[in-house]
Design an enzyme around this catalytic site. Structure first.
Site, short mmCIF file in Angstrom:
data_model
loop_
_atom_site.label_atom_id
_atom_site.label_comp_id
_atom_site.label_asym_id
_atom_site.label_seq_id
_atom_site.Cartn_x
_atom_site.Cartn_y
_atom_site.Cartn_z
N ASP A 1 -8.61 66.00 -71.90
CA ASP A 1 -7.81 66.84 -72.79
C ASP A 1 -8.12 66.64 -74.27
O ASP A 1 -7.65 67.39 -75.11
CB ASP A 1 -6.31 66.51 -72.62
CG ASP A 1 -5.76 67.04 -71.32
OD1 ASP A 1 -6.48 67.78 -70.64
OD2 ASP A 1 -4.60 66.70 -71.00
N ASP B 1 -5.08 66.39 -78.71
CA ASP B 1 -4.91 66.53 -77.27
C ASP B 1 -4.62 68.01 -77.03
O ASP B 1 -3.58 68.52 -77.47
CB ASP B 1 -3.74 65.66 -76.81
CG ASP B 1 -3.41 65.84 -75.33
OD1 ASP B 1 -3.72 66.91 -74.77
OD2 ASP B 1 -2.83 64.91 -74.75
N LYS C 1 6.37 54.10 -79.41
CA LYS C 1 7.31 54.84 -80.27
C LYS C 1 8.09 53.92 -81.22
O LYS C 1 9.33 53.78 -81.11
CB LYS C 1 8.29 55.65 -79.41
CG LYS C 1 7.59 56.71 -78.56
CD LYS C 1 8.57 57.65 -77.90
CE LYS C 1 7.87 58.80 -77.22
NZ LYS C 1 6.90 58.41 -76.17
#
Lengths: 364, 440
Positions: free
Chosen positions: A110, A219, A163
């Protein structure tokens, strides 16, 4: 050298395009996604490429045979009978990957970027440890897994923070790696994650480095990002003054970054650009306005239509004075009637749209 | 005059003199026609290339016995001056006069106020037309019915859907004789789907006595007619008292027609032809379409000849400049000095004078105001409503919005901008896409 491309499934996130072709065969910047990667790998001296897939890719075999011949390389397909995650496929392809002692590349199918495989291999060789991952700088690291380096070290990775709430760095895993064959000793033949299992194991042994990516990275697994990725790719072509781009001296080119296949026909009084890709055998009528969009091969945009932030699928037809925008994606052989407005419609193959689609919707 | 002309039943089919009255209202009425009525009085707004009341006059001019027409309303004198001048030369057999009410007297009150002028020359019959309707005005047929039935009043009626009926005056008639048995304005419950079209024919010697009776009735007993239930009886009474002290508003619909059904030879002529109210500004679009289709059916030479790029019916003013590659129609009116650029598409719309539409723009179900500018590749779009609908609003995401997009006077739409289901007040520039909004 060898490489393994993680293709995985059919690419449901890129539907309705992937209802017609598997994702690696979808054209990105007028070139099939897999071909961008094969070209770059071959140029870096890779002779064996493994495609790790978990579906039966009959349709891919024809293209892969073509590419083998074109680049003088071996391409094999490694089929997972059950999805093995991101690390399992490496173990499944162990035989090929261990056929010599040279390191091998791993990439997610991707990901689009300028694929600096040569530089990556050289850097990997220079530090002599087991693995190197390409990292890219992002503006909002809190949305990703961030790489944290060992204190006082430029490239050796200390840990990954998923994150992060507080700023710990702005480099994230770009999904492209190079490993020594010894990494295969760390992986079992079961569904397992390279990011969550293999990397922490390597970090613990001080065996994983990062390599900074120059230029763009995206991506492109879903339509919105596919369009953004196309813009980045076209900008990078413009920066390199690529001959592929249509010269801005053409009267219809507006704002540059326009890539038009030579077999496409463009009508009079059009305004095209910026960031437009027009595939083979596409017909664009008179007075058409195109921006930030992709017209796939054999599609047709009729007179006075207005198309923005849209992927027009293969052989689709956009009617006169139609208006498409806001990440509209037309599958194969879709017809948009004259004067119809489509706002963020995902239209499945072989449909005809005769009434406005005012709010984003999937048209089955 | 010793020789009395008989009222009716002349053997040779000739009739006595007939006059016509067009009720035009005033500036304080017709607010629902905003933003267009901010710049032009509604009766003078152009549909199918002509002012709304021109279509009434055209129908009146086809009745041989009519030679005098009055416009009654409370606009200022000068408002209709040019229109009357132009119409007098276009309809040389008609004398057209504007009678200005000093204050709003109601549709019947205005008629009564000017009774001396109207009755001058002893007309036998009087047509009364509301200016805010669009229809084929079958006046000769109504006149014929009057003679056949020796009617004292004839009302034009049309059938609508049962849901829509209660928004109008409802007529109950004898299905055989066509005599009106009962009339009620905007009933709460369903009475009949035969509704009042706002076009009447009265015998002169019946109309004014009926109004006089209503005025007398009002003086004896202040009207309580507007209350809906016992709860608001008190408040409606208060309002009425104040109202009647201020003026004597007498309306045909509320005060006259119901009584006529009881006491007079009152008949209904049911039209099967088109009929629409012109209330909201958006209702000018169906009216425009219906009048254009009527002109097409009658082979009007005013319409543009159909071609690959003109999908009739289309009206283009002779002074408009339309590029040959523009595709227009159906049901499009282009006003004086309008400029339409190359590759433009316009459908079901009115473009008013001095507007400019740039190349490759697309205009659907919209009204483009006087002097407005629509940019290249812009899209100005309303939503089609069902042909039979008497409603110009639609529900989108649970919110009521106007179906027709309207740009007021001298608005601007930027290049490539999309405007959908919006009402835009005069002198606004739209630089970004907008939908489902009123832009102040």
């Amino acid at each position: 050298m060898k490489a393994l491309i993680l293709v995985g499934g059919f690419g449901t996130r890129l539907r309705p395009l992937t209802l017609t072709l598997p994702k690696p065969l979808v054209e990105f910047g007028n070139k099939r996604m897999i071909l961008h990667q094969i070209e770059a790998l071959a140029a870096a001296g890779v002779t064996d490429i493994i495609l790790a897939v978990n579906y039966r890719p009959e349709i891919m075999e024809k293209y892969l045979a073509e590419y083998e011949k074109e680049f003088g390389i071996n391409i094999t397909i490694s089929i997972e009978s059950e999805p093995l995650g991101t690390a399992g496929p490496l173990k499944l392809a162990e035989e090929t990957l261990r056929k010599d002692d040279t390191p091998f590349f791993v990439l997610n199918s991707d990901v689009t970027c300028e694929y600096p495989f040569k530089e990556l291999a050289a850097f990997h060789k220079s530090h002599g440890d087991e693995g190197t991952i390409i990292v890219t700088k992002v503006e909002e690291p809190s949305k990703y897994g961030v790489v944290v380096h060992k204190p006082g070290h430029q490239s050796k990775i200390d840990r990954f923070v998923e994150k992060p709430v507080e700023f710990v760095g702005n480099r994230i895993n770009a999904g492209i790696y190079i490993f020594n064959t010894s990494v295969l000793d760390r992986i079992e033949l079961r569904p397992t994650s390279i990011e969550n299992e293999t990397f922490p194991d390597m970090v613990k042994d001080d065996q994983l480095h990062s390599f900074d990516l120059e230029g763009f990275w995206m991506d492109v697994g879903q339509p919105k990002d596919f369009l953004t990725g196309t813009c980045l790719y076209l900008s990078s072509l413009a920066k390199k003054q690529s001959k592929l781009l249509t010269p801005t001296t053409e009267p219809f080119v507006y704002g540059g970054n326009v890539l038009i296949d030579p077999s496409a026909k463009i009508g009079k009084n059009c305004r095209i650009g910026p960031n437009v890709t027009i595939g083979p055998d596409v017909v664009v009528g008179d007075g058409v306005r195109l921006q930030r969009c992709v017209l796939l091969s054999g599609s047709k945009v009729k007179d006075h239509a207005w198309v923005k932030s849209t992927i027009v699928g293969w052989n689709s037809v956009v009617g006169r004075w139609a208006r498409l925008e806001n990440v509209t994606v037309l599958g194969d052989d879709v017809t948009i009637s004259d004067e119809v407005y489509v706002n963020g419609g995902s239209v499945l193959p072989h449909k005809t749209i005769k009434a406005n689609v005012d709010v984003p919707a999937i048209i089955m | 005059m010793s020789l009395q002309i008989p009222h009716h039943g002349k053997a040779n089919g000739n009739t006595g003199a007939t006059k016509a009255v067009i009720l035009v209202g005033g500036a304080s009425r017709g607010t629902r026609f905003r933003p267009l009525s901010l710049d032009v009085p509604k009766p003078l707004f152009d549909v199918a290339g002509h002012p709304i009341i021109w279509h009434c006059l055209t129908a009146i001019s086809k009745v041989p016995s009519i030679h005098e027409v009055y416009l009654i309303g409370y606009y200022e004198e000068h408002v209709f001056r040019d229109f009357i001048k132009d119409s007098s030369s276009e309809f040389p057999d008609l004398s057209i006069k504007y009678l200005r009410e000093y204050q709003a007297l109601g549709t019947a009150g205005g008629l009564y106020h000017f009774r001396d002028a109207i009755l001058k020359g002893r007309p036998e019959n009087i047509f009364v037309l509301n200016s805010d309707v669009c229809c084929s005005f079958p006046l000769n047929e109504m006149l014929q019915l009057t003679q056949e039935r020796r009617a004292e009043a004839v009302i034009l009626g049309t059938r609508v859907s049962e849901d829509a009926a209660s928004n109008f005056g409802c007529i109950v008639s004898d299905s055989h004789t066509r005599r009106v048995l009962h009339y009620v304005e905007k009933p709460e419950s369903y009475i009949s789907n035969l509704i009042n079209c706002g076009v009447y024919l009265f015998r002169a010697d019946v109309l004014f006595p009926s109004i006089r009776t209503a005025i007398q009735r009002r003086a004896d007993r202040p009207r309580l007619g507007s209350y809906r239930s016992s709860e608001n009886l008190a408040s409606s009474y208060m309002f009425d008292e104040e109202d009647s002290q201020k003026n004597e508003v007498i309306r045909l619909e509320q005060d006259i027609l119901g009584e006529m059904a009881d006491t007079n030879l009152f008949f209904v002529y049911e039209t099967k032809d088109f009929w629409r109210q012109i209330k909201t500004a958006g209702s000018a679009i169906p009216a425009n379409a219906l009048y254009l289709q009527k002109a097409q059916q009658s082979g009007s030479s005013e319409l543009s000849a159909p071609s690959a790029n003109i999908k009739g019916p289309v009206f283009i003013h002779p002074t408009a400049n339309v590029h040959p590659t523009a595709v227009l129609g159906p049901n499009v009116s282009i006003g004086p000095r309008v400029t339409i650029g190359p590759g433009v598409r316009i459908k079901e719309s009115i473009v008013l004078e001095d507007a400019e539409v740039k190349h490759d723009a697309c205009i659907l179900y919209s009204i483009i105001g006087w002097g407005s500018r629509v940019g290249a590749w812009a899209r100005v779009e309303g939503t089609p409503t069902p042909v039979t609908s008497h409603n110009t609003s639609i529900i989108k995401n649970g919110v009521k919005v106007q179906a027709i997009t309207i740009l007021g006077k001298e608005c601007g739409v930027g290049d490539e901008v999309r405007v959908q289901n919006c009402i835009c007040l005069p002198f606004k520039d739209l630089k970004r896409d907008v939908s489902n909004e009123v832009i102040m």
